[in-house]
Design a protein around this motif. Structure first.
Motif, short mmCIF file in Angstrom:
data_model
loop_
_atom_site.label_atom_id
_atom_site.label_comp_id
_atom_site.label_asym_id
_atom_site.label_seq_id
_atom_site.Cartn_x
_atom_site.Cartn_y
_atom_site.Cartn_z
N ASP A 184 41.88 21.89 40.73
CA ASP A 184 42.25 22.58 39.49
C ASP A 184 42.35 24.08 39.70
O ASP A 184 41.38 24.71 40.15
CB ASP A 184 41.22 22.31 38.38
CG ASP A 184 41.21 20.87 37.92
OD1 ASP A 184 42.22 20.18 38.15
OD2 ASP A 184 40.20 20.45 37.33
N PRO A 185 43.49 24.69 39.37
CA PRO A 185 43.55 26.16 39.36
C PRO A 185 42.64 26.72 38.27
O PRO A 185 42.33 26.04 37.30
CB PRO A 185 45.03 26.47 39.06
CG PRO A 185 45.76 25.17 39.25
CD PRO A 185 44.78 24.09 38.99
N GLU A 186 42.22 27.95 38.45
CA GLU A 186 41.39 28.59 37.42
C GLU A 186 42.18 28.79 36.13
O GLU A 186 43.38 29.08 36.15
CB GLU A 186 40.89 29.95 37.92
CG GLU A 186 39.96 29.88 39.13
CD GLU A 186 38.54 29.54 38.76
OE1 GLU A 186 38.29 29.22 37.59
OE2 GLU A 186 37.67 29.60 39.65
N THR A 187 41.49 28.64 35.01
CA THR A 187 42.09 28.88 33.70
C THR A 187 42.45 30.36 33.55
O THR A 187 41.71 31.24 33.98
CB THR A 187 41.11 28.47 32.59
OG1 THR A 187 40.87 27.05 32.70
CG2 THR A 187 41.65 28.78 31.21
N VAL A 188 43.60 30.61 32.92
CA VAL A 188 44.08 31.97 32.70
C VAL A 188 44.13 32.26 31.20
O VAL A 188 44.67 31.47 30.42
CB VAL A 188 45.47 32.17 33.32
CG1 VAL A 188 46.03 33.55 32.99
CG2 VAL A 188 45.41 31.99 34.83
#
Length: 365
Positions: free
Chosen positions: A143-147
């Motif tokens: 999962d990419p980090e939340t932006v």
């Protein structure tokens, strides 16, 4: 604070099996020609096997207050968000958020000067945009980090030293996304499929336009279907043992002329007793560990049959032919139209996991 976040933020590497270097065959083309998109991406197996899960893990309490910036968490919780899905972002980098802040701010200013898209009554023409990483929300290594995106502006007739105030907020996230799909994406793409926004439609349109032009992506509305609303009801009810959901409210629309809207509120203890009895009945004889750790769609269906039967016995009104439009409890609320409010942070991961799955399934390819 932003520099610190940038140093540890991650844009996960993806598989190099199907690399694509040229933006000329970007994701926008695959949106406009869905039938041939899978062959161009070389991702047929990962893209075609996506289905709504019929079994889910039981909700677990996550104490994310120790990991997530309190300012970010206070914004994410209690705010009602309008959901959209967004296709993978081409050449998006978590390390470039400061640059994205300047670019989007300039884009909004240019749009306003041209009389396009941005009209926010009572606010100054200057806008300040801040991109930041919401650390502590990602669950899987894929999962990419939340932006998080925030837009600030000053009141049109405010004092000179009056600080700018937030007028729009949005975020992109991927929580427990389908690992097969995420790993199959070309290396230049970052998948943050779930987009939430709160603020004027003009600013939402401007932000989406900038993302489309900058990252060659596409947005679309994300409704929360009847099935997924029922999943949320079951997941939230299952949390009652650890956290009192206080009440369970459902709003149904029946297809009569004129349409009949029915509000159905259930005491939290009664909802839990019904849910627990369904679980025990359907899992009699099964392994206890499996019984505790998973929830099956059949249990959700039987739970709702029990709720509807109870309503019919009291009011002689059958909800089976209607549509579930709105649910709420002390954990949050959700609407068929794609509006969501998360009111308790410890079960935010559970809710966002389901919504991430919905967004991935809704994408055109």
């Amino acid at each position: 604070m932003e520099q610190h976040q940038k140093s540890v933020a991650r844009t996960p590497p993806t598989s190099t099996i199907a690399q694509r270097k040229s933006k000329s065959i970007g994701y926008r083309q695959s949106y406009h020609s869905c039938l041939s998109a899978t062959s161009r991406l070389g991702l047929t197996s990962a893209l075609t096997v996506r289905r709504l899960n019929t079994t889910r893990r039981t909700p677990k309490s996550h104490n994310i207050t120790d990991k997530v910036n309190p300012e970010h968490l206070s914004l994410l919780v209690k705010t009602e968000w309008q959901l959209s899905y967004v296709t993978p972002l081409y050449q998006f980098r978590h390390t470039q958020l400061r640059s994205y802040s300047r670019q989007l701010s300039a884009f909004i200013a240019a749009e306003k000067q041209q009389g396009l898209a941005v009209e926010v009554e009572g606010l100054h023409s200057s806008f300040r945009v801040l991109f930041s990483v919401v650390q502590g929300l990602s669950e899987s290594d894929d999962d990419p980090e939340t932006v998080l995106i925030q837009i600030h502006s000053k009141p049109l007739f405010g004092k000179q030293d009056e600080p700018q105030k937030p007028i729009w907020s949005g975020w992109l996230t991927c929580i427990n996304g389908n690992s097969e799909y995420l790993r199959s994406l070309p290396e230049d793409f970052t998948c943050l499929p779930l987009f939430g926004s709160n603020g004027s439609e003009d600013l939402t349109s401007a932000v989406k336009s900038w993302f489309k032009q900058t990252f060659d992506c596409c947005f679309g509305p994300l409704e929360i279907s009847n099935t997924n609303l029922q999943w949320l009801v079951a997941l939230w009810t299952n949390c009652h043992r650890e956290y009192d959901i206080q009440y369970l409210k459902m709003i149904w629309t029946l297809p009569v002329v004129p349409p009949l809207q029915v509000s159905y509120t259930v005491n939290s203890t009664d909802a839990w007793d019904l849910w627990n009895s369904v679980r025990q009945e359907m899992r009699a004889g099964e392994d206890e560990a499996e019984n505790v750790n998973s929830i099956d769609i059949e249990e959700v269906i039987h739970f709702f049959e029990g709720l509807k039967n109870h309503f019919y016995r009291h009011f002689r009104l059958d909800l089976s032919g209607g549509s579930l439009n709105h649910i709420s409890s002390a954990l949050g609320s959700a609407k068929l139209s794609g509006r969501i409010k998360i009111a308790y942070s410890r079960y935010m991961i559970t809710t966002l996991t389901l919504l991430t799955e919905c967004a991935l399934l809704k994408m055109p390819v």
